[in-house]
Scaffold this motif. Structure first.
Motif, mmCIF file in Angstrom:
data_model
loop_
_atom_site.group_PDB
_atom_site.id
_atom_site.type_symbol
_atom_site.label_atom_id
_atom_site.label_comp_id
_atom_site.label_asym_id
_atom_site.label_seq_id
_atom_site.Cartn_x
_atom_site.Cartn_y
_atom_site.Cartn_z
ATOM 1 N N ASP A 55 -0.251 -4.556 8.214
ATOM 2 C CA ASP A 55 -1.430 -4.922 7.417
ATOM 3 C C ASP A 55 -1.692 -3.856 6.343
ATOM 4 O O ASP A 55 -0.898 -3.681 5.448
ATOM 5 C CB ASP A 55 -2.645 -5.130 8.321
ATOM 6 N N SER A 56 -2.803 -3.143 6.457
ATOM 7 C CA SER A 56 -3.186 -2.180 5.418
ATOM 8 C C SER A 56 -2.913 -0.732 5.834
ATOM 9 O O SER A 56 -3.508 0.191 5.276
ATOM 10 C CB SER A 56 -4.676 -2.332 5.077
ATOM 11 N N TYR A 125 3.477 10.106 11.461
ATOM 12 C CA TYR A 125 2.057 10.025 11.132
ATOM 13 C C TYR A 125 1.718 8.598 10.730
ATOM 14 O O TYR A 125 2.600 7.777 10.439
ATOM 15 C CB TYR A 125 1.693 11.007 10.012
ATOM 16 N N THR A 126 0.422 8.314 10.685
ATOM 17 C CA THR A 126 -0.100 7.020 10.238
ATOM 18 C C THR A 126 -0.989 7.255 9.027
ATOM 19 O O THR A 126 -1.688 8.262 8.948
ATOM 20 C CB THR A 126 -0.913 6.344 11.367
ATOM 21 N N ALA A 127 -0.936 6.326 8.068
ATOM 22 C CA ALA A 127 -1.760 6.431 6.861
ATOM 23 C C ALA A 127 -2.046 5.034 6.328
ATOM 24 O O ALA A 127 -1.433 4.052 6.763
ATOM 25 C CB ALA A 127 -1.078 7.287 5.802
ATOM 26 N N ASP A 128 -2.962 4.951 5.395
ATOM 27 C CA ASP A 128 -3.350 3.663 4.812
ATOM 28 C C ASP A 128 -2.467 3.320 3.622
ATOM 29 O O ASP A 128 -1.925 4.199 2.954
ATOM 30 C CB ASP A 128 -4.817 3.696 4.371
ATOM 31 N N THR A 129 -2.349 2.020 3.360
ATOM 32 C CA THR A 129 -1.653 1.531 2.189
ATOM 33 C C THR A 129 -2.367 0.305 1.657
ATOM 34 O O THR A 129 -3.191 -0.302 2.355
ATOM 35 C CB THR A 129 -0.186 1.187 2.509
ATOM 36 N N ARG A 130 -2.074 -0.081 0.432
ATOM 37 C CA ARG A 130 -2.686 -1.271 -0.139
ATOM 38 C C ARG A 130 -2.113 -2.528 0.499
ATOM 39 O O ARG A 130 -0.933 -2.554 0.855
ATOM 40 C CB ARG A 130 -2.459 -1.310 -1.649
ATOM 41 N N PRO A 131 -2.920 -3.582 0.634
ATOM 42 C CA PRO A 131 -2.397 -4.826 1.194
ATOM 43 C C PRO A 131 -1.237 -5.368 0.353
ATOM 44 O O PRO A 131 -1.310 -5.409 -0.872
ATOM 45 C CB PRO A 131 -3.608 -5.775 1.161
ATOM 46 N N LYS A 132 -0.144 -5.736 1.015
ATOM 47 C CA LYS A 132 1.034 -6.351 0.396
ATOM 48 C C LYS A 132 1.690 -5.450 -0.640
ATOM 49 O O LYS A 132 2.334 -5.934 -1.567
ATOM 50 C CB LYS A 132 0.667 -7.710 -0.215
ATOM 51 N N GLU A 133 1.544 -4.139 -0.437
ATOM 52 C CA GLU A 133 2.142 -3.195 -1.372
ATOM 53 C C GLU A 133 2.315 -1.844 -0.695
ATOM 54 O O GLU A 133 1.427 -1.375 0.015
ATOM 55 C CB GLU A 133 1.258 -3.082 -2.613
ATOM 56 N N PHE A 134 3.480 -1.233 -0.914
ATOM 57 C CA PHE A 134 3.721 0.092 -0.338
ATOM 58 C C PHE A 134 4.588 0.899 -1.284
ATOM 59 O O PHE A 134 5.527 0.382 -1.893
ATOM 60 C CB PHE A 134 4.423 -0.008 1.018
ATOM 61 N N SER A 160 7.007 -10.544 -5.711
ATOM 62 C CA SER A 160 7.550 -9.365 -5.042
ATOM 63 C C SER A 160 8.312 -8.480 -6.022
ATOM 64 O O SER A 160 8.737 -8.920 -7.086
ATOM 65 C CB SER A 160 8.471 -9.776 -3.892
ATOM 66 N N HIS A 161 8.464 -7.228 -5.611
ATOM 67 C CA HIS A 161 9.258 -6.272 -6.383
ATOM 68 C C HIS A 161 9.751 -5.197 -5.417
ATOM 69 O O HIS A 161 8.995 -4.725 -4.556
ATOM 70 C CB HIS A 161 8.435 -5.641 -7.495
ATOM 71 N N ILE A 187 10.330 4.998 -3.731
ATOM 72 C CA ILE A 187 10.431 3.677 -3.108
ATOM 73 C C ILE A 187 9.136 2.911 -3.357
ATOM 74 O O ILE A 187 8.040 3.447 -3.160
ATOM 75 C CB ILE A 187 10.699 3.803 -1.601
ATOM 76 N N PHE A 188 9.282 1.672 -3.797
ATOM 77 C CA PHE A 188 8.118 0.813 -4.000
ATOM 78 C C PHE A 188 8.484 -0.603 -3.569
ATOM 79 O O PHE A 188 9.539 -1.124 -3.953
ATOM 80 C CB PHE A 188 7.668 0.811 -5.464
ATOM 81 N N VAL A 189 7.598 -1.216 -2.781
ATOM 82 C CA VAL A 189 7.829 -2.577 -2.301
ATOM 83 C C VAL A 189 6.532 -3.373 -2.430
ATOM 84 O O VAL A 189 5.489 -2.945 -1.928
ATOM 85 C CB VAL A 189 8.293 -2.601 -0.826
ATOM 86 N N ARG A 190 6.608 -4.496 -3.124
ATOM 87 C CA ARG A 190 5.516 -5.467 -3.151
ATOM 88 C C ARG A 190 6.034 -6.748 -2.498
ATOM 89 O O ARG A 190 7.104 -7.236 -2.851
ATOM 90 C CB ARG A 190 5.052 -5.743 -4.581
ATOM 91 N N TYR A 191 5.281 -7.291 -1.548
ATOM 92 C CA TYR A 191 5.773 -8.398 -0.729
ATOM 93 C C TYR A 191 4.702 -9.466 -0.620
ATOM 94 O O TYR A 191 3.570 -9.297 -1.108
ATOM 95 C CB TYR A 191 6.185 -7.883 0.655
ATOM 96 N N TYR A 192 5.026 -10.575 0.039
ATOM 97 C CA TYR A 192 4.114 -11.716 0.062
ATOM 98 C C TYR A 192 4.314 -12.546 1.328
ATOM 99 O O TYR A 192 5.354 -12.451 1.993
ATOM 100 C CB TYR A 192 4.355 -12.604 -1.169
#
Length: 252
Positions: A55-56, A125-134, A160-161, A187-192
């Motif tokens: 998720d986020s 570790y754990t951290a936050d990320t934007r929804p559908k994007e990392f 996606s990208h 590294i960048f991933v946008r998904y759906y």
């Protein structure tokens, strides 16, 4: 009066600056409660770096060697920004664990620095990320693997990208795994989700219907205005020979 206003502004700015040093992304310290949050990590991985997105938030596992610390940050327009890590764990090569509160974890400028007990081992570790994007910079050399949330996809160029492009891609238990042998750039991933395509298609169809309806309404309004002009005698028809192309009399 102006002098009081300036003084009040300076005081407010000082308080805000002081608060900014104690809280938020630029805080110097991370609490032991955050560092010792519960988390289960995938330690048995074939990649030097494994990122599992849920998720986020995401879980990062780094296999470190020949380094005494791991500096974690995000690249931004204004420079590097420290990552708000939590649930930090370190595993020795013999399999024993150390919780985050037993490590020296602090924010230093634009980085979050995790001091390691020894130069070889695994830190997570754990951290936050934007929804559908990392996105993440490459912090260590070696294979990197990113695991998308369940039922999420890449492949549609609109939704996606993936960068670097053309990673090794496989699906395991409804989760897409993207793997790079040794990435040489961030590294960048946008998904759906699959449903995102249907929602987008439905919105496009609705917009098309609205545009066609508006066009039909506009044409009807034009025809009604033409009919009203005819009823009022505003349309004057001229004889065809009044504007014919024949030359004037005497020049024929």
């Amino acid at each position: 009066m102006n002098r009081r206003l300036v003084l009040a502004t300076v005081l407010v700015g000082a308080v805000a600056l002081t608060a900014g040093c104690s809280f938020g992304p630029f805080a110097d310290d991370i609490s032991d409660e955050e560092l010792d949050e519960d988390a289960e990590y995938d330690w048995e991985t074939n990649s030097t770096v494994t990122i599992r997105i849920e998720d986020s938030e995401y879980q990062a596992v780094y296999d470190v060697s020949d380094q005494s610390k791991l500096s974690v940050y995000q690249s931004g327009f204004s420079g590097n920004e420290p990552v708000n890590v939590r649930a930090v764990q370190y595993r020795y090569p013999n399999g024993t664990f150390v919780n985050g509160s037993e490590l020296d974890v602090s924010k230093d400028g634009g980085e979050t620095v995790i001091e390691l007990p020894q130069e070889n081992g695994t830190v997570a570790y754990t951290a936050d990320t934007r929804p559908k994007e990392f996105g993440t910079p490459v912090l260590v050399e070696g294979p990197h693997e990113v695991v998308l949330p369940p039922n999420h996809q890449t492949g549609n160029f609109i939704f996606s990208h993936v960068s670097p492009s053309n990673p090794e891609k496989r699906s395991v238990d409804d989760r897409v795994h993207l793997r790079w042998d040794d990435p040489d750039q961030n590294i960048f991933v946008r998904y759906y989700l699959e449903r995102d395509i249907y929602i987008f298609g439905g919105l496009v169809a609705i917009l098309g219907v609205v545009m066609i309806g508006g066009l039909i309404y506009y044409l009807r309004q034009i025809r009604e205005l033409e009919a009203q002009r005819k009823e009022l005698g505003l349309d004057v028809e001229t004889e065809d020979d009044e504007f014919d192309d024949e030359p004037p009399p005497g020049m024929r």
